[in-house]
Design a protein around this motif. Sequence first.
Motif, PDB file in Angstrom:
ATOM      1  N   ASN A   1       1.101  -1.244  -0.194  1.00 60.82           N
ATOM      2  CA  ASN A   1      -0.312  -0.038  -0.181  1.00 60.82           C
ATOM      3  C   ASN A   1       0.997   0.969  -0.407  1.00 60.82           C
ATOM      4  OD1 ASN A   1      -2.205   1.652  -0.220  1.00 60.82           O
ATOM      5  ND2 ASN A   1      -2.812   1.199   2.173  1.00 60.82           N
ATOM      6  N   PRO A   2       1.491   1.684  -0.991  1.00 60.18           N
ATOM      7  CA  PRO A   2       2.020   2.534  -1.281  1.00 60.18           C
ATOM      8  C   PRO A   2       1.588   4.136  -0.515  1.00 60.18           C
ATOM      9  CG  PRO A   2       1.584   2.315  -3.272  1.00 60.18           C
ATOM     10  CD  PRO A   2       0.699   1.366  -2.908  1.00 60.18           C
ATOM     11  N   SER A   3       0.069   4.132  -0.622  1.00 59.07           N
ATOM     12  CA  SER A   3      -0.464   5.236  -0.843  1.00 59.07           C
ATOM     13  C   SER A   3      -0.503   6.136   1.301  1.00 59.07           C
ATOM     14  CB  SER A   3      -1.934   5.432  -1.044  1.00 59.07           C
ATOM     15  OG  SER A   3      -2.158   5.178  -2.243  1.00 59.07           O
ATOM     16  N   SER A   4      -0.371   5.046   1.535  1.00 53.31           N
ATOM     17  CA  SER A   4      -0.468   4.725   3.558  1.00 53.31           C
ATOM     18  C   SER A   4       0.795   5.103   4.094  1.00 53.31           C
ATOM     19  CB  SER A   4      -0.781   3.695   4.259  1.00 53.31           C
ATOM     20  OG  SER A   4       0.114   2.699   4.133  1.00 53.31           O
ATOM     21  N   ASN A   5       0.993   6.055   4.809  1.00 54.78           N
ATOM     22  CA  ASN A   5       1.811   7.064   5.478  1.00 54.78           C
ATOM     23  C   ASN A   5       2.468   5.595   6.533  1.00 54.78           C
ATOM     24  OD1 ASN A   5       3.548   8.410   6.556  1.00 54.78           O
ATOM     25  ND2 ASN A   5       2.546   9.195   8.275  1.00 54.78           N
ATOM     26  N   LYS A   6       3.404   5.218   6.753  1.00 54.95           N
ATOM     27  CA  LYS A   6       4.829   4.054   7.442  1.00 54.95           C
ATOM     28  C   LYS A   6       5.319   4.467   8.633  1.00 54.95           C
ATOM     29  CE  LYS A   6       3.838   1.767   3.957  1.00 54.95           C
ATOM     30  NZ  LYS A   6       2.793   2.772   3.259  1.00 54.95           N
ATOM     31  N   VAL A   7       4.602   4.115   9.499  1.00 51.79           N
ATOM     32  CA  VAL A   7       5.510   4.108  10.836  1.00 51.79           C
ATOM     33  C   VAL A   7       6.252   2.989  11.426  1.00 51.79           C
ATOM     34  CG1 VAL A   7       4.844   5.145  13.264  1.00 51.79           C
ATOM     35  CG2 VAL A   7       4.058   6.176  11.605  1.00 51.79           C
ATOM     36  N   LEU A   8       7.315   2.900  11.527  1.00 48.58           N
ATOM     37  CA  LEU A   8       7.517   2.013  12.966  1.00 48.58           C
ATOM     38  C   LEU A   8       8.076   2.452  14.177  1.00 48.58           C
ATOM     39  CD1 LEU A   8      10.137  -0.504  11.504  1.00 48.58           C
ATOM     40  CD2 LEU A   8      10.559   0.667  13.264  1.00 48.58           C
ATOM     41  N   ILE A   9       7.808   1.400  15.546  1.00 54.30           N
ATOM     42  CA  ILE A   9       8.238   1.596  16.547  1.00 54.30           C
ATOM     43  C   ILE A   9       8.633   0.623  17.053  1.00 54.30           C
ATOM     44  CG2 ILE A   9       7.396   2.279  19.246  1.00 54.30           C
ATOM     45  CD1 ILE A   9       4.388   3.350  17.473  1.00 54.30           C
TER      46      ILE A   9
ATOM     47  N   SER B   1      18.395   3.174   7.997  1.00 53.69           N
ATOM     48  CA  SER B   1      18.036   2.563   6.214  1.00 53.69           C
ATOM     49  C   SER B   1      16.659   2.495   6.281  1.00 53.69           C
ATOM     50  CB  SER B   1      18.772   1.118   5.787  1.00 53.69           C
ATOM     51  OG  SER B   1      18.246   0.268   6.930  1.00 53.69           O
ATOM     52  N   ILE B   2      16.040   2.588   7.270  1.00 56.36           N
ATOM     53  CA  ILE B   2      14.482   2.775   6.974  1.00 56.36           C
ATOM     54  C   ILE B   2      14.163   3.961   6.708  1.00 56.36           C
ATOM     55  CG2 ILE B   2      11.830   1.815   8.455  1.00 56.36           C
ATOM     56  CD1 ILE B   2      13.580   0.090  10.526  1.00 56.36           C
ATOM     57  N   TRP B   3      14.929   4.852   7.355  1.00 56.30           N
ATOM     58  CA  TRP B   3      13.964   6.298   7.319  1.00 56.30           C
ATOM     59  C   TRP B   3      13.647   7.110   5.525  1.00 56.30           C
ATOM     60  CZ3 TRP B   3      18.489  10.119   9.420  1.00 56.30           C
ATOM     61  CH2 TRP B   3      19.422   9.560  11.221  1.00 56.30           C
ATOM     62  N   PRO B   4      14.277   6.783   4.696  1.00 53.06           N
ATOM     63  CA  PRO B   4      13.646   7.628   3.389  1.00 53.06           C
ATOM     64  C   PRO B   4      12.255   6.249   3.433  1.00 53.06           C
ATOM     65  CG  PRO B   4      15.905   6.275   2.831  1.00 53.06           C
ATOM     66  CD  PRO B   4      15.410   6.155   4.486  1.00 53.06           C
ATOM     67  N   LEU B   5      11.926   5.010   4.355  1.00 55.64           N
ATOM     68  CA  LEU B   5      10.587   4.936   3.499  1.00 55.64           C
ATOM     69  C   LEU B   5       9.890   4.892   5.032  1.00 55.64           C
ATOM     70  CD1 LEU B   5      12.026   0.862   3.066  1.00 55.64           C
ATOM     71  CD2 LEU B   5      11.667   2.504   1.131  1.00 55.64           C
ATOM     72  N   ALA B   6      10.036   5.036   6.198  1.00 54.89           N
ATOM     73  CA  ALA B   6       8.540   4.946   7.675  1.00 54.89           C
ATOM     74  C   ALA B   6       9.297   6.017   7.896  1.00 54.89           C
ATOM     75  CB  ALA B   6       8.732   4.062   7.910  1.00 54.89           C
ATOM     76  N   ASP B   7       8.696   6.500   9.005  1.00 56.25           N
ATOM     77  CA  ASP B   7       9.182   7.600  10.532  1.00 56.25           C
ATOM     78  C   ASP B   7       9.675   6.658  10.813  1.00 56.25           C
ATOM     79  OD1 ASP B   7       7.805   9.867   8.540  1.00 56.25           O
ATOM     80  OD2 ASP B   7       5.953  10.036   9.710  1.00 56.25           O
ATOM     81  N   VAL B   8      10.280   6.678  12.479  1.00 56.54           N
ATOM     82  CA  VAL B   8      11.029   5.477  13.026  1.00 56.54           C
ATOM     83  C   VAL B   8      10.831   6.173  14.515  1.00 56.54           C
ATOM     84  CG1 VAL B   8      13.449   4.453  13.599  1.00 56.54           C
ATOM     85  CG2 VAL B   8      12.400   4.650  11.138  1.00 56.54           C
ATOM     86  N   PHE B   9      10.236   5.770  15.245  1.00 57.23           N
ATOM     87  CA  PHE B   9      10.906   5.991  16.719  1.00 57.23           C
ATOM     88  C   PHE B   9      10.837   4.926  17.146  1.00 57.23           C
ATOM     89  CE2 PHE B   9       6.370   8.382  15.343  1.00 57.23           C
ATOM     90  CZ  PHE B   9       6.260   9.714  15.742  1.00 57.23           C
ATOM     91  N   THR B  10      12.023   5.164  18.201  1.00 58.13           N
ATOM     92  CA  THR B  10      12.680   4.793  19.244  1.00 58.13           C
ATOM     93  C   THR B  10      11.959   4.513  20.590  1.00 58.13           C
ATOM     94  OG1 THR B  10      13.914   5.886  19.460  1.00 58.13           O
ATOM     95  CG2 THR B  10      14.430   4.413  17.618  1.00 58.13           C
TER      96      THR B  10
END
Length: 756
Positions: free
Chosen positions: A328-336, A372-381
């Motif tokens: 689903n390229p249209s949705s925003n991507k987030v990784l926690i 490496s995930i930054w171009p694909l998604a917002d990364v929270f830690t």
Amino acid sequence: MRNLFKSLVPILLIISMIFSLGIEGISVDNPITENTIKQGETLTDPPKEEVKENPKEETQIPQQPQIPKEPDKEPQNPQDSESTPEPNLPEIPTKPENPKEEVKEDPKEPDIPKEEPKEDPKEEPETPEEPKEEIVEEEEEIIEDELAENIPPIAGEPEIVLPDFYYQEMMRPSLLTSGLTDTIEVDKTASRVPGCRTYEVKLDITGIPQKAPVDVVLVIDRSGSMNETASSNPTRSRLYYAKQAAINFAGKVLGPNGIAGSRVSVVSFSGPSTTTGNGAQNQASTDLGLTSNLSQVTSIINNITAVGGTNTEAGFLQGKSVITNSGNPSSNKVLIMFTDGIPTASNGNRYGPDDPTSHNNHTRAAYTAGQSIWPLADVFTIGLLQNMNASVKALAIDTLTKAQNKGFYNAPSAQDLDQIFTLISQQLGYSATNAVVVDKLGDNFELVLGSLPAGASYNSNTREITWTPGTIVEHSQLKYTIQAKSSFQGGLANTNEYAKLTYKDINGNQGITKIFPKPSVNVPAPLKVSLTDANIKLTTLITLGSGTDPNGENYMSPITGGDGNGTYTYEWRVVGNSTVISTNKNPTVNLSTSPTQYELTVTDSNGCKAKAIMTVEVKGAITITKQVLNPKGLNIDPNQEFDIFLNGPNGVQYVVSLKNGESKTVENLSLGNYIISEIVPMNYKNKSITNANISLNLTNLQSQSIVTNELDNGGWFHDDDIRENKFKVGIVSVPLRQVIIPKELEEVKDGLEKND
């Protein structure tokens, strides 16, 4: 003999006991008696062999592994002892109904039931068996020491259950939501900041966040340390509170008040099971792919168990694979990413150390995987960093900070995790995604190195700044500093040629652009100062700057330009030497034999600098006097001139023409050695030259010489013409000598010219 009898008594007693029990003790119908026999067999080998001869006894062996069960199940009983578990053994035969489970846990344990002493109190003194129990326990401890982060789970922790409200149906539109309003706006400003002709530039992107579909990947640490008890609640583990926070978060995203069209995935990770194992990607798993089913998410999270080391790299990369294959390229991507400690393993690298204080392969692999995930998604830690010393904790914070591009949260306690996940859930609404800004600097400016923040880069060849803010929630800002080039003479100038934002709007339309305004600034003229060279006559001291003229600055020009308040600092150096010899405006210095270059640096109150160089040379002088002697009393021509040569350093030659009794001083002579000579005219002869060789130096800046001739002939052809013959030495044209041409030769010369 008496001693021999005493030594045989215990043996005879044991043999008597064995025979008194007889065949009855080996009966299958009497397991307690069988245990007693096996306990006795640990003392001598022959009885053990007799027991094995009875085939019925073999059928009873599977029941015996129940014996080691009790010490494992009840380690917290204060009456139990890890090294001497015998007091529990009498109770074990009352629970023979569960042997299979014990055989699976430890196949070495079937020999332990031999130590059961319950039926015969006479066996209680058989304490020699205790060391065997201790040896078994010690072997188990050695194995446990090799297990990575080996912390047993807390028994009896309940599952986390969301209220029924969260499972109510909500209207879920298609993943690509449409009809939302694009609210993105851009602005750009520039303002003066401290520094020479320096300006701070700000680019602002604003928008109103809206609930558009989002895909969230929860990456949860399931290493053994997650079984540790929570600091404020010893009945709950860290893992329990992590599960609770993650499930509540999923409820906020997928529940009836969540974000329509959103999905959640669950990834978990640990590490090597032993301290000698290597990290591998299979230590992370996608427990549940992206889904909008809250019940599935809750069930999967509840089923996570903790064991092994911490391979954070594998967790990041596993989450990245879910994002890459989201479909689903249209949705925003987030990784926690949630973890309770520092990475102790990484892919292809051996476990350890447990408590590093500086970055190693594991920590670098972890934050590199996150980046490496930054171009694909917002990364929270999120880090639950408890029970660490300050150095290890600082390293863990730095690792998790480097890995994120949207925020790092340091949880004070396990109970605070829910609040942190809630804060992140409130940031899932957004105004735009995939935002990229390209900003080209104006020709009259250059970027101040180090002023760009993380997430922005500069190409010096194209003079372009590239900034990747990614997801715009409400506001994103880029700040950097520029400085006018030294070649720019000042005036009104644009700080940039262009700045453009490209993004995907809230409706999923990619490639939308917005153009930033171009701010202009009024740049003051550059700071300027100049110096003139100085030749110092007959002294070794000089006052640099103002020189000896009290009414002006005969070595330093007036200072112009700059953007300060009119106050300046000064630094004087000898060219080629970084040492500051004076900070005065007009310092006095001692000079050397050779010419010296001095560099002046002037700095105004706002940091603008100007430089100038002057050459200072000490000059000497030589006075030459002409003297003609006339011992014969001949007629001396008062107009007769004598050419005297002064040959100095580097081939420089001076010619001085003097009449009898005249003196002349040659000034501005470079220091060095000089030779005085003369070509004597006709009718004269050289009598003497005083100081024919002169050395000018710092202790002898002025000298003199007397050139003496004697009239040797009264002269002839007094009615002849006199002509001067000249030649050039360097840049000075001087008369070489006077030549008397008789009339007879003049007539010959005229005839030759006519024939030509």
